[in-house]
Enzyme design. Structure first.
Site, PDB file in Angstrom:
ATOM      1  CE  LYS A 179      -3.712   0.031   4.449  1.00  0.00           C
ATOM      2  NZ  LYS A 179      -2.489  -0.816   4.309  1.00  0.00           N
TER       3      LYS A 179
ATOM      4  CE  LYS B 204       0.190   1.151   4.224  1.00  0.00           C
ATOM      5  NZ  LYS B 204       0.565  -0.141   4.192  1.00  0.00           N
TER       6      LYS B 204
ATOM      7  CB  CYS C 205       4.348  -4.527   1.483  1.00  0.00           C
ATOM      8  SG  CYS C 205       5.206  -3.173   2.531  1.00  0.00           S
TER       9      CYS C 205
HETATM   10  C1  PBG Z   1       1.707  -3.683   4.531  1.00  0.00           C
HETATM   11  C2  PBG Z   1       0.113  -3.462   4.976  1.00  0.00           C
HETATM   12  C3  PBG Z   1      -0.438  -2.974   5.960  1.00  0.00           C
HETATM   13  C4  PBG Z   1      -1.703  -2.900   5.608  1.00  0.00           C
HETATM   14  C5  PBG Z   1      -1.788  -3.192   4.363  1.00  0.00           C
HETATM   15  N1  PBG Z   1      -0.664  -3.611   3.890  1.00  0.00           N
HETATM   16  C6  PBG Z   1       0.222  -2.546   7.446  1.00  0.00           C
HETATM   17  C7  PBG Z   1       1.063  -1.427   7.499  1.00  0.00           C
HETATM   18  O1  PBG Z   1       1.525  -0.718   6.739  1.00  0.00           O
HETATM   19  O2  PBG Z   1       1.589  -1.405   8.626  1.00  0.00           O
HETATM   20  C8  PBG Z   1      -2.709  -2.496   6.637  1.00  0.00           C
HETATM   21  C9  PBG Z   1      -4.238  -3.315   6.462  1.00  0.00           C
HETATM   22  C10 PBG Z   1      -5.268  -3.381   7.694  1.00  0.00           C
HETATM   23  O3  PBG Z   1      -5.079  -2.781   8.749  1.00  0.00           O
HETATM   24  O4  PBG Z   1      -6.128  -3.956   7.078  1.00  0.00           O
HETATM   25  N2  PBG Z   1       2.521  -2.564   4.521  1.00  0.00           N
END
Ligand code: PBG
Length: 340
Positions: free
Chosen positions: A261, A208, A132
């Site tokens: 997720k 997600k 990411c």
């Molecule tokens: C990156 C990412 C995030 C999480 C995993 N990869 C944060 C987001 O999307 O803001 C969250 C993981 C967690 O809360 O444990 N994009």
């Protein structure tokens, strides 16, 4: 005849012939008929990598989790491996940020260095990397911004794919794109294959959601968006059919595993995704879901071990093959105790 009515009662499940409590009477009987048991090897521990040596920075909002330099990360990963944990999921934390996430795909970037160290130190642990841009952009968004300040999908794909290739080159077993750009699985697969990394697997964060439960993570990764939010690319929490469209698209583009997720607040989505694909399904028990249990346990309001195990079991019962959780090491140890 009496026996006829007895059979009828049994066949229809009627009390008092049928008594469900017989199979709950002792721990031994309960174990015998238990339907779902979570294995340590199904668990994946998220870890936060920083540059340097001997660095351990505990994250307030994630009790038990610290940002680690590669040397200490190897020690922690070894503890996870010895507890039976199946894999780790790496995130990078850095102050080297710019508009186009240059440090995300640097060969000597934080994640790339951590992967090298882990594959050398704990070779049999599966190393998965989060792909990411949010931790590497100065604006904190998961893709590149267009002139209008919105995240621009197509130009982001090239940077995301380059990042995945750099992780694969460092030795990652699996790359896990979490940016939610359209077409990123296909772009990553093409880039991996044309760079000689056709053996590197893709675990796609397919469904997600734009969730409030990522709060503690953003403290750990220093990745909160500087302006706006992620609703323009992450999924709207009320939608479940859309999750299945995302999964089908990722499967068509070459995903090897798909993910839902968050997990514990999206068990219906985990279950629906399980039914929609034969690929392994991962579910991410996210930071907020974990920290809620830790915080309540600290106050004496919940039994941490029981609440955590009940939650992880529910995620597997819903259909997850893999559970990503900050509680992986403790949970793996508890499972071994329970099994003995
Ligand atoms: C990156 C990412 C995030 C999480 C995993 N990869 C944060 C987001 O999307 O803001 C969250 C993981 C967690 O809360 O444990 N994009």
């Amino acid at each position: 005849m009496g026996s006829e009515s007895t059979e009828t009662a049994a066949a229809t499940g009627a009390f008092p012939i049928v008594r469900h409590r017989r199979l709950r009477r002792t721990d031994a009987i309960r174990r015998l008929v238990r339907e779902v048991v979570v294995r340590p090897s199904q668990l994946v521990l998220p870890m936060f990598a920083v540059a340097g040596e001997g660095i351990r920075q505990p994250v307030d909002a994630l009790p038990g989790i610290a940002r680690l330099s590669p040397d200490l990360m190897v020690e922690e990963a070894r503890a996870a491996y010895e507890a039976g944990v199946g894999g780790v999921l790496l995130f990078g934390v850095t102050d080297q940020k710019d508009a186009v996430a240059t440090s995300a795909h640097a060969d000597d970037g934080v994640v790339q260095q951590a992967v090298h160290a882990l594959k050398a130190g704990v070779p049999d642990l599966v190393v998965i990397t989060d792909v990411c841009l949010c931790a590497y952009t100065d604006h904190g968004h998961c893709g590149l911004l267009g002139a209008d300040g919105e995240v621009d999908n197509d130009p982001s794909l090239d940077v995301i794919a380059r990042t995945a290739v750099s992780h694969a080159r460092a030795g990652a077993d699996v790359v896990a794109p979490s940016d939610m750009m359209d077409g990123r699985v296909g772009a990553i697969r093409t880039a991996l294959d044309s760079s000689g990394n056709e053996g590197t697997a893709i675990m796609s964060y397919s469904a997600k959601y734009a969730s409030a439960f990522y709060g503690p993570f953003r403290e750990a990764a220093e990745s909160a968006p500087g302006h706006g939010d992620r609703r323009g690319y992450q999924m709207d929490p009320p939608n479940i059919r859309e999750a299945l469209r995302e999964v089908r698209a990722d499967v068509a583009e070459g995903a090897d595993m798909v993910m839902v997720k968050p997990a514990a607040t999206y068990l219906d989505v985990v279950h629906a995704v399980r039914g929609a694909t034969d690929l392994p399904v991962a579910a991410y028990h996210v930071s907020g879901e974990y920290s809620m249990i830790k915080a309540a346990a600290e106050r004496g309001w919940l039994d941490e071990r029981q609440a955590m195990m009940e939650t992880l079991t529910a995620i597997v019962r819903a259909g997850a093959d893999i559970v990503i959780t900050y509680a992986a090491i403790d949970a793996a140890k508890w499972m071994k105790e329970d099994a003995s």
